[in-house]
Motif scaffolding. Structure first.
Motif, PDB file in Angstrom:
ATOM      1  N   VAL A 293       0.914  -0.984   0.352  1.00 59.17           N
ATOM      2  CA  VAL A 293       0.016   0.287  -0.530  1.00 59.17           C
ATOM      3  C   VAL A 293       0.937   0.986  -0.176  1.00 59.17           C
ATOM      4  O   VAL A 293       1.934   1.041   0.402  1.00 59.17           O
TER       5      VAL A 293
ATOM      6  N   LYS B 284       2.073   4.695   1.431  1.00 62.57           N
ATOM      7  CA  LYS B 284       2.010   6.164   2.064  1.00 62.57           C
ATOM      8  C   LYS B 284       2.334   7.018   1.560  1.00 62.57           C
ATOM      9  O   LYS B 284       3.025   7.193   1.150  1.00 62.57           O
TER      10      LYS B 284
ATOM     11  N   PHE C 100       2.754  10.630   3.454  1.00 69.26           N
ATOM     12  CA  PHE C 100       3.587  11.393   4.909  1.00 69.26           C
ATOM     13  C   PHE C 100       2.757  12.120   4.268  1.00 69.26           C
ATOM     14  O   PHE C 100       3.342  13.543   4.392  1.00 69.26           O
TER      15      PHE C 100
ATOM     16  N   GLN D  70      -5.274   2.387  -3.591  1.00 75.19           N
ATOM     17  CA  GLN D  70      -4.301   1.710  -1.955  1.00 75.19           C
ATOM     18  C   GLN D  70      -3.416   2.594  -2.288  1.00 75.19           C
ATOM     19  O   GLN D  70      -2.305   2.601  -1.379  1.00 75.19           O
TER      20      GLN D  70
ATOM     21  N   MET E 265      -2.791   5.435   1.672  1.00 78.27           N
ATOM     22  CA  MET E 265      -3.706   5.740   2.682  1.00 78.27           C
ATOM     23  C   MET E 265      -2.350   7.066   3.578  1.00 78.27           C
ATOM     24  O   MET E 265      -1.342   7.066   3.109  1.00 78.27           O
TER      25      MET E 265
ATOM     26  N   VAL F 202      -6.527   6.159  13.925  1.00 77.44           N
ATOM     27  CA  VAL F 202      -7.945   6.359  12.539  1.00 77.44           C
ATOM     28  C   VAL F 202      -8.486   7.278  12.296  1.00 77.44           C
ATOM     29  O   VAL F 202      -9.143   7.941  13.515  1.00 77.44           O
TER      30      VAL F 202
ATOM     31  N   HIS G  86     -13.111   7.841   8.814  1.00 79.13           N
ATOM     32  CA  HIS G  86     -13.515   7.769   7.261  1.00 79.13           C
ATOM     33  C   HIS G  86     -14.888   7.675   6.749  1.00 79.13           C
ATOM     34  O   HIS G  86     -15.443   7.024   7.222  1.00 79.13           O
TER      35      HIS G  86
ATOM     36  N   LEU H 212      -8.383   6.337   3.453  1.00 77.61           N
ATOM     37  CA  LEU H 212      -7.692   5.828   4.690  1.00 77.61           C
ATOM     38  C   LEU H 212      -7.584   7.211   5.174  1.00 77.61           C
ATOM     39  O   LEU H 212      -5.633   7.519   4.898  1.00 77.61           O
TER      40      LEU H 212
ATOM     41  N   LEU I  46      -5.023   8.230   8.657  1.00 72.80           N
ATOM     42  CA  LEU I  46      -4.663   7.438   9.890  1.00 72.80           C
ATOM     43  C   LEU I  46      -3.763   9.060  10.652  1.00 72.80           C
ATOM     44  O   LEU I  46      -3.219  10.203   9.985  1.00 72.80           O
TER      45      LEU I  46
END
Lengths: 577, 188
Positions: free
Chosen positions: A2, A4, A6, A121, A123, A513, A516, A522, A524
């Protein structure tokens, strides 16, 4: 894996622009550091990134586009943003988008090479840039030196994010009031953080440190001079706890005021801890001094001291009379009992006369010694421990006499017991061998063995009583040493930092989390997980004097049984007795 | 997606398992332990105060009573803040890691996060606990030195101690996510 992204929380409300940061391919994560706003010239953006790369050895790139828009404004920006992907080519190209009114996020990542696929996907992990920049991970990841020139940091996992943000400090130096060619949005873009007090302290610290370092080197040179190495003085110096404590403090102050800059953050923390500890020590010492010198307490103390010494001597005298009689119903050997009892009584009489001789001067001595409290509470406590040791010197002497007698007796008994059985200690082979003795040797040996055996209870009882007294005094001194150790080694600055700025000392991270919705990526929130207090103390504990008990309980019991002298508080560097 | 089921722990107490599926790569399991019962609290307080009253009738010192009240209050606060765990949560995020949170009755939360690079596997283990044989879920960590070795075993849900049926639910979900992770790390 996935993907990610930041994203710093400070950029969530920034205007549309380009995302600038670092791509970590091993973990498939993009660390966004700042947003470059329109209008910009691509060449200047690339120059800025090259500058930051040179300063921090971290390879930054343009990772994608950021779009903060109202609903409906999509049509104008869409093709423009895609066109930017052609100028700053990067694999994969991120497209983050947030609607102004509803606050909904959307994210897309496209790969040009290989099978042209859109990664669904993605995040989003939000992080607070200021906290991540200022925090230190424990245990520190083994990072290569900045001078090594290796751009790829070997930090693994989430430590790579911390490492990236820390190395990109050059990117955060400009704020929106600077007239630079490129307009950035990051945690300092509202104004660079600075503090007047910190700047003044930094300027002042240079000359102050130099001056104090000179002074301290003078003091340490004076104390290392030849006069103090002579036999009687050096012996007394090594036995007094005050001197150990003063030497320790001198070393620590030399460390704090050394003109070398601290390279690693651990060294800086140590310097800060030592400074705060010394300041607290001196403050407590001054408080104690003001309490002592007010209301003539020194006089009261001096007046109470001689009666207390008399009282202790009376108690010891009663104890010896009791031992000379039939203590606890045991029947002692009359002659030996009387000899030992009289010997100790005479010694006690000498001691009391000596204390009475000193009594007029005690107040003056106490007054001057009390002044030493201005050097710190630890010095005052060490002085107290030394005074206790000096005042109970007679108990120490009694213990040594009793122990030596008992030790001799035990040695004699063990050797004569071997003779009784017809054996002998072979020194060459370090073992017990059989041996044939003459008749007269056996006769004398057995006689002596019997004498020593029947005199054993008397000596053993005296030894037991004086050892218990000595252990009591040692326990009192030990308690004081423990307190001194506590003040010496507690890292107060680190504890204060953990209390007031918990994000500075990080044990790790924790995730939460955020709300959502279906179809949205998603989200976080990454927060710093602060180090627990126990680990702070363990990691930043200052080295103490080194006066730790050198025996384990087993060896202590063994020494007590065989009558060997015990010195529980060995200073570092002393010869073993 | 959220659902709640009722299970029991190894002593027969009731536990509530809340499952939240945020996305195919992120799942959360929340186990709520039974709360502090009024009955046990009253029993302990009465015992301590009766003992203090007994001591008071012996010694005629009223400090004992105030000390008993003080001790009870401090003991209760300490118990709520350091001992009584209300909820245990396991959050598993594909390619980031596994996070375990314990929330105490006073509101304190203690969190541990293990990165996915360190996780070798999640298994259900058997253990002998006093006179019982119980099952517990644990995370196996990789050994940096030896590629096939295990450096640490981290048990999960240590204070809730659910039974096997609850553990199997959690285990299945975790294995689905770990399978993604292994597939992703196998293919470059």
């Amino acid at each position: 894996m996935v993907l990610k992204a930041f994203f710093p929380t400070c950029c969530a409300s920034a205007d549309s622009g380009l995302l600038v940061g670092r791509w970590v391919p091993e973990q498939s994560s993009a660390v966004v550091l700042a947003v470059v706003h329109f209008p910009f010239i691509p060449i200047q953006v690339k120059e800025l990134l090259a500058q930051v790369h040179q300063a921090g050895h971290v390879g930054l790139a343009v990772l994608g586009t950021w779009c903060h828009r109202r609903q409906g404004a999509e049509e104008r920006l869409g093709p423009f943003l895609e066109g930017l992907g052609a100028i700053f080519s990067h694999e994969p190209w991120l497209q983050l988008c947030r609607e102004r009114t509803s606050g909904l996020w959307s994210c897309k990542a496209t790969c040009q090479q290989g099978p042209a696929r859109v990664k669904d996907q993605v995040m989003l992990v939000f992080y607070d840039q200021r906290q991540v920049l200022l925090s230190q991970l424990h245990p520190p990841a083994a990072l290569p030196d900045r001078q090594a020139g290796d751009a790829a940091a070997s930090a693994e996992g989430l430590a790579a994010v911390f490492d990236t943000v820390a190395r990109s400090e050059a990117l955060f130096r400009s704020d929106r009031f600077d007239e630079g060619p490129v307009r950035l949005s990051h945690w300092q873009s509202e104004g660079v953080e600075a503090s007047i007090l910190a700047e003044l302290a930094k300027r002042a610290s240079g000359p102050v440190c130099r001056l104090l370092a000179c002074l301290l080197s003078l003091i340490s040179a004076a104390s290392a001079c030849r006069v103090f190495k002579l036999r009687p003085l050096s012996f007394i110096w090594s036995k007094l706890a005050v001197c150990g404590q003063l030497g320790h403090r001198l070393e620590q102050l030399e460390l704090v005021f050394s003109t070398q800059k601290a390279e690693k953050p651990a060294q800086l923390m140590r310097k800060a801890n030592v400074l705060v500890s010394v300041l607290l020590d001196v403050a407590l010492g001054l408080a104690l001094l003001s309490w002592l010198h007010g209301k003539d307490r020194i006089g009261q103390l001096a007046e109470a001291l001689v009666p207390v010494a008399d009282h202790v001597a009376e108690a010891l005298r009663h104890l010896l009379q009791w031992l000379m009689g039939a203590p606890a119903g045991l029947k002692m050997n009359r002659a030996l009992d009387q000899v030992l009892g009289r010997f100790f009584l005479y010694h006690l009489h000498l001691w009391i006369s000596y204390v009475h001789l000193l009594s007029p001067f005690i107040e003056h001595i106490l007054w001057h010694v009390g002044l030493s409290a201005c050097l710190g509470l630890t010095v005052a406590l060490s002085t107290l421990s030394d005074i206790i040791a000096l005042l109970t010197f007679h108990i120490y002497c009694f213990y040594v006499y009793g122990a030596r007698l008992y030790c001799l007796k035990i040695c004699g008994l063990s050797s004569l017991w071997r003779l009784f059985r017809g054996k002998k200690w072979n020194v060459l082979r370090q073992r017990v061998d059989s041996c044939s003795y003459d008749l007269d040797q056996l006769f004398i040996g057995t006689l002596l063995f019997t004498v020593l055996l029947f005199l054993l209870p008397t000596t053993a009882l005296y030894y037991l009583v004086f050892t218990l007294l000595r252990l009591l005094v040692v326990a009192m001194q030990g308690l004081i040493h423990l307190l001194v150790d506590l003040v010496n080694s507690l890292p107060l600055y680190s504890l204060g930092l953990r209390l007031c700025r918990p994000y500075r000392l990080a044990a790790g991270v924790k995730f939460r989390v955020l709300e959502h919705e279906a179809g949205r990526p998603l989200r976080l929130l990454m927060q710093i997980n602060p180090l627990p207090y126990g680990r702070v103390v363990h990691a930043y504990r200052l080295p103490s004097c080194g006066c730790h008990p050198t025996h384990s309980w087993g060896s202590l019991c063994r020494k007590l049984f065989f009558g060997e002298l015990i010195y529980p508080w060995r200073q570092r560097g002393d010869k073993q007795d | 997606m959220e659902d709640e089921q009722s299970f029991s722990d190894i002593c027969g107490g009731r536990l509530a398992l809340q499952r939240r599926y945020y996305s195919p790569s992120c799942r959360e399991f929340c186990l709520s332990c039974p709360r502090l019962s009024l009955r046990s609290l009253t029993a302990v307080t009465c015992t301590v105060w009766l003992a203090a009253y007994g001591l008071f009738t012996l010694c005629e010192n009223s400090m004992i009573l105030s000390a008993a009240i003080f001790i009870t209050l401090l003991g209760l606060l300490g118990y709520l803040h350091f001992v009584k765990i209300d909820q245990e949560t396991l959050l598993i995020i594909d390619s980031l890691g596994i996070q375990m949170t314990s929330s105490y009755a006073s509101g304190k939360e203690s969190t541990t996060f293990i990165e996915m690079g360190k996780v070798k596997d999640v298994v259900i283990n058997e253990a002998i606990y006093m006179q019982k044989v119980i099952y517990y879920l644990c995370i196996l960590l990789k050994d940096p030195v030896e590629p096939h070795g295990i450096s640490q075993v981290v048990p999960v849900f240590q204070s809730a101690k659910p039974r096997l049926d609850c553990l199997i639910e959690v285990y299945r979900s975790c294995q689905e996510i770990l399978a993604h992770q292994k597939a992703a790390s196998a293919s470059p």
